[in-house]
Design an enzyme around this catalytic site. Structure first.
Site, PDB file in Angstrom:
ATOM      1  CG  ASP A 158     -36.912 -50.225 -56.982  1.00 42.00           C
ATOM      2  OD1 ASP A 158     -37.810 -50.899 -56.447  1.00 42.00           O
ATOM      3  OD2 ASP A 158     -36.275 -49.334 -56.378  1.00 42.00           O
ATOM      4  CG  ASP A 223     -37.475 -49.787 -49.400  1.00 45.55           C
ATOM      5  OD1 ASP A 223     -37.798 -50.767 -50.084  1.00 45.55           O
ATOM      6  OD2 ASP A 223     -37.004 -48.747 -49.873  1.00 45.55           O
TER       7      ASP A 223
HETATM    8  C1  GLA Z   1     -36.924 -48.614 -53.531  1.00 46.38           C
HETATM    9  C2  GLA Z   1     -36.111 -49.851 -53.186  1.00 46.38           C
HETATM   10  C3  GLA Z   1     -34.885 -49.458 -52.385  1.00 46.38           C
HETATM   11  C4  GLA Z   1     -34.055 -48.451 -53.170  1.00 46.38           C
HETATM   12  C5  GLA Z   1     -34.915 -47.257 -53.562  1.00 46.38           C
HETATM   13  C6  GLA Z   1     -34.187 -46.349 -54.530  1.00 46.38           C
HETATM   14  O1  GLA Z   1     -37.470 -48.025 -52.388  1.00 46.38           O
HETATM   15  O2  GLA Z   1     -36.885 -50.797 -52.492  1.00 46.38           O
HETATM   16  O3  GLA Z   1     -34.106 -50.592 -52.075  1.00 46.38           O
HETATM   17  O4  GLA Z   1     -33.532 -49.073 -54.314  1.00 46.38           O
HETATM   18  O5  GLA Z   1     -36.121 -47.655 -54.196  1.00 46.38           O
HETATM   19  O6  GLA Z   1     -34.971 -45.259 -54.949  1.00 46.38           O
END
Ligand code: GLA
Length: 662
Positions: A158, A223
């Site tokens: 990430d 996301d």
């Molecule tokens: C980010 C990523 C998500 C998930 C969260 C976990 O937002 O884009 O896909 O992995 O972190 O905290």
């Protein structure tokens, strides 16, 4: 080498249909490269967030086998954030949270491997993960070594808490390239093949331009959520990105929401779109409890075969309007996949053309093949998709039934001039056209087309008939439909049904279009107590009566019981039906993101602006708005990003109070 063999025109575009890729390259490798086709599996984040443990992973692995998903090609069982203990051990090594994973990661990997599956894990290039667990920054090789020693097969990395201050003079994109390159090298240095999933979620850093050389997949957008508008946004983002994908390296429009969308129709369209995009297929639902429909979508062999096509050529978009898209991709055997996508809230006839000829058109969701003389058309339900595999027709025109279609088009007036929303009212008369078309390679005979509606709806007009409908021909009619005087709010189907003969066979084709009846609110409700017409959000879902971090909405220390939490760029619509006179609300950034973010609020009534906040930051006093709505049918609230991207743009719409007729 790739040889063009013939040309097919679809929509406005002319595209080469290519011969199968030469198998020569395969001869030199005994093992396919990692992620030779888009990885398939599961990820816990969108259903379980931080609520993960050993049992969940084991039960999910068992469910992947029992549901038939393993047979269908799913392999990876992927843990996301929050698996780790909150501190590293005395040697600086990562460890699993002992309460969540009492037997440790190695035992978990063994459990998953014993079922013919693979284990995925999650980390972050920064000092902490997005949820605040130890990040890999300064520990990259140690962490890669830990993953390899545990038997991990897939690593998602990430992009939170990156210490940009440590890289003076480098742009964010340059920092990303540096950190992800090092991570990829560390994974390689372990000697264990692990799929490398780059979760750099900021599209401004254009990961597709640098990630293909570093990892197997990279996120192409922020996301998202399970709202249709977000599915479309992630799909749209990928329209120009086909050149960057191919075997071993894939654009990642994010985890699947199949089974979490508003309807099975939306889930099928979303899965169709991800298959066209050659996207990783990581189911995001609870595999232990899924409906028969969800399971059937996730395991549809013919749709999966599009996603997993060995040529790895991601789809491109041939045509695009606010209502409908046509997408196509070239498959390894020279076939083409075609998706007709209805983006809108109304059933829509969508069509595309091939040069006249003879084609076998396989409907991949209906699992039926028909012949076409060049047109592929269907009446596609709202938020739905039709997905086809098109190949040259072998064995003569009589081999398959002709491709036929019915469309129904009720002329319901817009809610206000220029609106996309069409709402019918009690007692209204609606002129409705319907048509039957033969797009096949053979004429049909004895055709009859009729229109029917729900009980209590009066339909004036007779069935239309034709002794024969030739290839490319149409049979159409018009009917007068009367909405009952005592109609209740809801969606009511008008159905067109055509019967005809094809050779000695009698066939029926039907299609329905819904007429929407809505009611405006009564009395003085909070907006947050009503169901919205639509709610598009830039990050996660729009939330009712709580902020993203779980607590109540809070602006400058005042907490509010009622209201909406949104993140720019958002747009939320409510149906008022001309019944309300004003809206009052308190607007401001939520205190949970103190000091960061900036947004704009714009409110409109039937498309007319009634309020514009200008740029709002945490320093802006709470806006107490009171706007007139008299006579409006649709209220719309837009939250813009204040010109600086959507990060930290947590915008509250607090105590949104309507005054309406009783
Ligand atoms: C980010 C990523 C998500 C998930 C969260 C976990 O937002 O884009 O896909 O992995 O972190 O905290």
């Amino acid at each position: 080498m790739i040889r063009p063999t013939r040309l097919i025109a679809i929509g406005a575009a002319v595209v080469a249909v290519l011969a199968p890729a030469s198998p020569a390259s395969a001869r030199h490798h005994h093992q396919p490269p990692p992620a030779a086709t888009p990885p398939m599996g599961w990820n816990d984040w969108y259903t379980f967030s931080c609520d993960v443990n050993e049992q969940l992973v084991e039960q999910t692995a068992d469910a992947m086998v029992a549901s038939g998903m393993r047979e269908a090609g799913y392999r990876y069982v992927n843990l996301d954030d929050c698996w780790a203990a909150s501190t590293r051990d005395a040697d600086g090594r990562l460890r699993a949270d002992p309460a969540k994973f009492p037997h440790g990661m190695k035992a978990l990997a063994d459990y998953v491997h014993a079922r013919g599956l693979k284990l995925g894990i999650y980390e972050d290039v920064g000092t902490k993960t997005c949820a605040g667990y130890p990040g890999s920054y300064g520990h990259v090789q140690d962490d890669a070594d830990s993953f390899a020693s545990w038997g991990v097969d897939f690593v998602k990395v990430d992009w939170c808490n990156v210490p940009f201050g440590d890289f003076p003079g480098l742009s964010q994109q340059q920092v990303a390239v540096k950190l992800y390159t090092a991570y990829g090298q560390a994974l390689k240095a372990t000697g264990r093949p692990m799929v490398f999933s780059i979760c750099e979620w900021d599209p401004r850093l254009q990961p597709w331009t640098w990630a293909p050389a570093i990892g197997n997949l990279w996120r192409t957008d922020n996301d998202y959520g399970s709202q249709w508008s977000q599915t479309l946004a992630n799909l749209d983002q990928e329209a120009p990105l086909a050149p960057y994908a191919g075997p071993g390296h894939w654009n990642d429009p994010d985890i699947l929401m199949v089974g979490k969308m508003a309807s099975d129709t939306e889930s099928r369209a979303h899965f169709s779109a991800w298959a066209m995009l050659a996207a990783p297929l990581l189911a995001g639902n609870d595999l232990r409890n899924m409906s028969a429909a969800t399971k059937a979508i996730l395991t549809d062999r013919e749709v999966i075969a599009i996603d997993q096509d060995p040529r790895g050529a991601q789809a491109t978009r041939l045509s695009h309007t606010a209502t409908a898209d046509v997408w196509t991709r070239t498959l390894a055997n020279g076939d083409r996949a075609v998706m007709l996508l209805n983006r809108s809230d109304t059933t829509t006839r969508i069509s595309t053309g091939l040069p006249s000829g003879a084609y076998a058109v396989r409907d991949l969701w209906a699992h039926r093949t028909a012949s076409s003389a060049g047109v592929i058309a269907a009446s596609v339900p709202p938020h739905g998709a039709a997905l086809y595999r098109v190949s040259p027709l072998r064995g003569g025109a009589g081999r398959y039934p002709p491709l036929t279609e019915v469309s129904v088009d009720p002329q319901v007036p817009p809610a206000y001039p220029g609106s996309d929303l069409h709402v019918a009212e009690a007692g209204e008369k609606i002129t409705t056209a319907a048509a039957f078309g033969d797009d096949g390679n053979t004429p049909v005979t004895n055709a009859t087309l009729r229109l029917s509606g729900p009980s209590g709806w009066k339909i004036d007009g007779r069935p239309v008939r034709a002794p024969a409908v030739p290839t490319g021909g149409r049979l159409s009619g018009t009917w007068q439909v009367t909405v009952p005087a005592d109609v209740k709010p809801g969606s009511y189907a008008l159905t067109g049904t055509a019967t005809y003969k094809w050779r000695a066979h009698t066939a029926t084709v039907r299609s329905e279009t819904a007429v929407r009846v809505l009611a405006g609110p009564a009395g003085s409700p909070y907006l947050s107590d009503l169901s919205w017409l639509s709610a598009a959000n830039g990050y996660g879902p729009v939330l009712v009566d709580k902020s993203y971090f779980g607590g109540p909405l809070t602006i400058h220390g005042t907490t509010y019981q009622h209201g909406l939490w949104t993140n720019a760029v958002a747009s939320i619509e409510y149906y008022l039906g001309g019944r309300c006179s004003r809206l009052t609300a308190d607007l401001g950034l939520d205190d949970s993101v103190k000091g960061q973010g900036s947004v704009t609020y714009r409110i409109s009534a039937d498309g007319r602006p009634v309020y514009d906040s200008g740029v709002v930051t945490n320093a802006t006093p709470t806006a107490h708005v009171d706007v007139p709505l008299t006579g409006a049918h649709v209220l719309r609230i837009d939250v813009g990003d204040g010109g600086d991207g959507i990060s930290y743009d947590n915008a509250d719409i607090a105590q949104p109070h309507l005054t309406c007729a009783d």
